[in-house]
Design a protein around this motif. Structure first.
Motif, PDB file in Angstrom:
ATOM      1  N   VAL A   1       6.032  -9.321   4.289  1.00 40.18           N
ATOM      2  CA  VAL A   1       5.948  -8.336   3.212  1.00 40.18           C
ATOM      3  C   VAL A   1       4.494  -8.091   2.824  1.00 40.18           C
ATOM      4  O   VAL A   1       4.065  -6.945   2.620  1.00 40.18           O
ATOM      5  CB  VAL A   1       6.772  -8.807   2.002  1.00 40.18           C
ATOM      6  N   GLN A   2       3.712  -9.146   2.728  1.00 46.55           N
ATOM      7  CA  GLN A   2       2.293  -8.984   2.384  1.00 46.55           C
ATOM      8  C   GLN A   2       1.545  -8.216   3.464  1.00 46.55           C
ATOM      9  O   GLN A   2       0.679  -7.390   3.169  1.00 46.55           O
ATOM     10  CB  GLN A   2       1.664 -10.357   2.172  1.00 46.55           C
ATOM     11  N   ALA A   3       1.884  -8.485   4.722  1.00 46.21           N
ATOM     12  CA  ALA A   3       1.227  -7.760   5.811  1.00 46.21           C
ATOM     13  C   ALA A   3       1.550  -6.273   5.752  1.00 46.21           C
ATOM     14  O   ALA A   3       0.687  -5.428   6.002  1.00 46.21           O
ATOM     15  CB  ALA A   3       1.660  -8.343   7.159  1.00 46.21           C
ATOM     16  N   ARG A   4       2.783  -5.935   5.399  1.00 47.33           N
ATOM     17  CA  ARG A   4       3.153  -4.518   5.283  1.00 47.33           C
ATOM     18  C   ARG A   4       2.407  -3.873   4.119  1.00 47.33           C
ATOM     19  O   ARG A   4       1.967  -2.732   4.203  1.00 47.33           O
ATOM     20  CB  ARG A   4       4.655  -4.381   5.072  1.00 47.33           C
ATOM     21  N   ALA A   5       2.273  -4.609   3.012  1.00 42.24           N
ATOM     22  CA  ALA A   5       1.591  -4.049   1.847  1.00 42.24           C
ATOM     23  C   ALA A   5       0.123  -3.778   2.124  1.00 42.24           C
ATOM     24  O   ALA A   5      -0.470  -2.852   1.552  1.00 42.24           O
ATOM     25  CB  ALA A   5       1.746  -4.985   0.654  1.00 42.24           C
ATOM     26  N   GLN A   6      -0.480  -4.570   3.004  1.00 41.96           N
ATOM     27  CA  GLN A   6      -1.906  -4.410   3.316  1.00 41.96           C
ATOM     28  C   GLN A   6      -2.163  -3.264   4.290  1.00 41.96           C
ATOM     29  O   GLN A   6      -3.317  -2.922   4.544  1.00 41.96           O
ATOM     30  CB  GLN A   6      -2.453  -5.712   3.895  1.00 41.96           C
ATOM     31  N   GLU A   7      -1.102  -2.666   4.830  1.00 43.37           N
ATOM     32  CA  GLU A   7      -1.292  -1.575   5.784  1.00 43.37           C
ATOM     33  C   GLU A   7      -1.694  -0.271   5.114  1.00 43.37           C
ATOM     34  O   GLU A   7      -2.119   0.665   5.776  1.00 43.37           O
ATOM     35  CB  GLU A   7      -0.007  -1.355   6.592  1.00 43.37           C
ATOM     36  N   THR A   8      -1.521  -0.153   3.809  1.00 45.35           N
ATOM     37  CA  THR A   8      -1.852   1.072   3.102  1.00 45.35           C
ATOM     38  C   THR A   8      -2.640   0.741   1.837  1.00 45.35           C
ATOM     39  O   THR A   8      -2.355  -0.250   1.167  1.00 45.35           O
ATOM     40  CB  THR A   8      -0.578   1.855   2.724  1.00 45.35           C
ATOM     41  N   PRO A   9      -3.621   1.565   1.495  1.00 48.26           N
ATOM     42  CA  PRO A   9      -4.348   1.360   0.237  1.00 48.26           C
ATOM     43  C   PRO A   9      -3.636   1.973  -0.969  1.00 48.26           C
ATOM     44  O   PRO A   9      -4.121   1.858  -2.087  1.00 48.26           O
ATOM     45  CB  PRO A   9      -5.681   2.067   0.494  1.00 48.26           C
ATOM     46  N   VAL A  10      -2.493   2.626  -0.769  1.00 44.56           N
ATOM     47  CA  VAL A  10      -1.774   3.280  -1.865  1.00 44.56           C
ATOM     48  C   VAL A  10      -1.117   2.227  -2.740  1.00 44.56           C
ATOM     49  O   VAL A  10      -0.461   1.305  -2.238  1.00 44.56           O
ATOM     50  CB  VAL A  10      -0.729   4.262  -1.304  1.00 44.56           C
TER      51      VAL A  10
END
Length: 319
Positions: free
Chosen positions: A123-132
């Motif tokens: 989940v953290q890796a997915r969150a880091q994929e976008t700056p939004v």
């Protein structure tokens, strides 16, 4: 793999209906004011747009429900490699640290559901994929030039529908003008398949008109220069008009709509279709003795058939 193919088709169908708008300004309050003006115009047309830009107050667990069902298969590449290579004691130590340490990092769900933190890491890796990020009920992103409100939308009409494109483009332009009126220096960035499809469709229609009108004007001019009479021009244009109306009628009966590429091929066929009448008229003007039209047709029929066969071969090659 049928499952992968189905997933890919579903992903493409969903992506082509997306429209992303970024509305930026020097600071966040101005960006929000411009976004509100933009949104007011779009919100009046629920039949065309589904706005998904509002960040409502929901628990984190609610957002993760679709992924929780598959959490055992959702791993980062690093964790997958560690599962293959690290010994059992390595994972026991990680589980103990996450259980007892007060600073073990963010957790998604209960410890017994994810003792090694594999799903949390994914989940953290997915969150880091976008700056939004969420901010004041909106989606927010910034750069060196200012702050932006991110407004994702979903089109209710097909992105490749010409009628939908003609309805959507003026609304987007009207919304842009409203945002720029609210904040004169607002920056509006728009991206979506429908915008590219509309631009390509407009270009294609212009090219079709140019080719069709140019071909017809060239035919009329050449006929006049060759025969110095209106009668051959009428004789040439009449079968073209009959063929066009016949093809249009057949397409209307067999299909509920006519694809743009059909009109492209039709425009290119105009220059070919008029050749047969030209051959006949040239043979008639070259013969000084009395003749019968049926006899003349039998005389030029081998050449016409040869021209027809070579044309069909060429278009079958395109098919």
């Amino acid at each position: 793999d049928p499952v992968l193919q189905q997933a890919f088709v579903h992903m493409v169908d969903a992506a082509q209906q997306r429209l992303i708008v970024l509305i930026g300004a020097a600071d966040w309050p101005q960006a929000r004011r411009a976004a509100d003006a933009y949104r007011q115009v779009i919100a009046r047309h629920r039949d065309l747009f589904e706005l998904t830009d509002q960040v409502v107050d929901r628990l984190e667990s609610d957002w993760l429900v679709p992924f929780q069902r598959h959490r055992l298969a959702l791993l980062t590449a690093h964790d997958e490699a560690a599962l293959r290579n690290q010994p059992a004691q390595f994972w026991i130590d990680i589980a103990m640290v996450k259980l007892y340490s007060p600073f073990s990092g963010p957790k998604v769900g209960a410890w017994q559901d994810d003792p090694f933190g594999l799903f949390s890491a994914w989940v953290q890796a997915r969150a880091q994929e976008t700056p939004v990020r969420p901010r004041d009920g909106r989606l927010f992103v910034s750069d060196a030039h200012g702050a932006y409100v991110v407004m994702p939308m979903t089109l209710r009409a097909p992105a490749f529908s010409i009628a939908a494109q003609q309805a959507i483009e003026p609304l987007l332009q009207q919304a842009r003008q409203a945002a720029e009126k609210a904040v004169p220096r607002a920056e509006i960035l728009q991206s979506g398949v429908v915008l590219h499809a509309a631009a390509a469709g407009t270009q294609a229609r212009q090219e079709i008109s140019t080719i069709g009108i140019g071909s017809m004007a060239g035919i009329v001019l050449l006929m006049w220069l060759t025969f110095h009479s209106l009668k051959p021009i009428v004789l040439i244009l009449l079968p073209i008009a009959i063929g066009f109306c016949g093809a249009l009628s057949v397409c209307s009966v067999l299909f509920d709509k006519i694809h743009l590429i059909t009109l492209v091929f039709g425009a290119s066929l105009i220059g070919v279709a008029q050749d047969y009448g030209v051959y006949f008229l040239c043979q008639r003007s070259a013969i000084n003795e009395p003749f019968d039209s049926r006899q003349l047709l039998r005389r030029v029929l081998p050449a016409l058939l040869l021209a027809l066969v070579t044309t069909i071969i060429g278009y079958m090659g395109l098919v």
